[in-house]
Design an enzyme around this catalytic site. Structure first.
Site, short mmCIF file in Angstrom:
data_model
loop_
_atom_site.label_atom_id
_atom_site.label_comp_id
_atom_site.label_asym_id
_atom_site.label_seq_id
_atom_site.Cartn_x
_atom_site.Cartn_y
_atom_site.Cartn_z
N GLY A 250 0.86 -1.23 0.11
CA GLY A 250 0.03 0.05 0.10
C GLY A 250 0.88 1.35 -0.05
CG ASP A 251 3.56 1.55 3.18
OD1 ASP A 251 2.39 2.06 3.63
OD2 ASP A 251 4.07 0.79 3.77
#
Length: 307
Positions: A250-251
């Site tokens: 997600g980052d």
């Protein structure tokens, strides 16, 4: 300039063995130390995509020194506040069953928090981007997140936020440039069960009504949906590959999106690179390489589904 903030970074001690016997002496086959934290992951990926950036937050002790060294080796500029405590170490045991033991992290003193705000007050200029990722460290509250959002708004700096529902919603009044809830977090924010793309779009627009300019909702194997501040809605596909480790995916999606948006200002291209970056990290041990991201971009399809 691009800045990332990690309030509660960690060194992840990853230990690999076949099986763990509780209550007995266990020996590992392989171990490694990894600089961890959502903002730190973003910094690494941004740099690998060619964007110089400054990583900030709080670090202390020998583990903090390790993180600073790791970032410098990646070409990221560390500008952390040095605290009188040891940055936490998390233990990740990879055996017949995966087990994680995460430390709480040191309590951050108000004087150290003020040092970080003073730094940003001095360096931020119009056109910069600040990415704040992860949850609050001990000693911090949602007020500190709101203060960052407020400072960015006052400096005309794009603010990107990826955190839990309470910290995220507290900052919406200051109109963050981008937020990235997943479908489960979207359900938690509105206390409903979000099952369909139509519901994702509906509740994503509600976040925009509350202040978010752009919203990416990650949907795992169903790709991601982007709602833009200009009213378009796009959905990305997912490339084929074996998921090795979802940590940092997600980052990477957020960092990949921002890297391309800074270059092009185009939402479709930015979502394509964001989706490829998230998948590339999921298919990798650690944060993805630019080479794999460039390879997966060719497999990503973006379709407009609204607006």
């Amino acid at each position: 300039m691009l800045y990332t903030i990690t309030f509660n970074p960690a060194v992840d001690l990853v230990m690999n063995t076949d099986v763990i016997h509780l209550g007995e002496l266990n020996r590992v086959k392989r171990d490694e130390y990894v600089a961890g934290g959502k903002g730190i992951n973003m910094s690494v990926l941004l740099k690998r995509l060619g964007h110089h950036n400054i990583a900030t937050g709080f670090l202390g002790g020998f583990s903090g020194d390790f993180i600073q060294k790791s970032l410098k080796e990646e070409g990221v500029q560390p500008e952390f506040v040095d605290i009188d405590a040891i940055t936490r170490i998390n233990v990740k045991i990879k055996a017949d069953q995966e087990t994680e033991i995460n430390a709480n992290g040191p309590v951050i003193q108000e004087k150290d928090i003020q040092k970080l705000f003073n730094y940003f007050n001095e360096v931020l200029v119009k056109g910069d981007t600040v990415l704040l990722a992860g949850n609050a460290a001990p000693g911090m509250t949602s007020d500190h997140y709101v203060k960052v959002a407020e400072l960015c708004a006052s400096k005309q700096v794009d603010f990107v936020l990826d955190s839990n529902k309470d910290l995220l919603t507290a900052c919406l009044v200051h109109k963050p440039f981008l937020i990235k809830p997943n479908a489960q977090e979207l359900s938690e924010i509105f206390n409903v069960k979000v099952d369909s793309i139509e519901e994702v779009i509906h509740y994503g627009k509600m976040l925009q009504e509350k202040g978010a300019r752009n919203v990416i909702v990650s949907l795992g194997g169903d790709g991601a949906v982007l709602l833009t501040e200009t009213g378009e809605v796009y959905q990305s596909s997912v490339p084929k590959g074996e998921v090795i480790n979802s940590v940092g995916a997600g980052d990477s999606m957020v960092a990949g999106f921002i890297a391309k948006y800074i270059e092009s200002g185009q939402y479709e291209d930015s979502l394509k690179q964001g989706a490829a970056s998230g998948s590339a990290t999921a298919f990798s041990v650690g944060i993805a390489t630019k080479e794999l991201i460039d390879q997966l971009i060719k497999e990503i399809e973006i379709k407009r589904i609204g607006g």
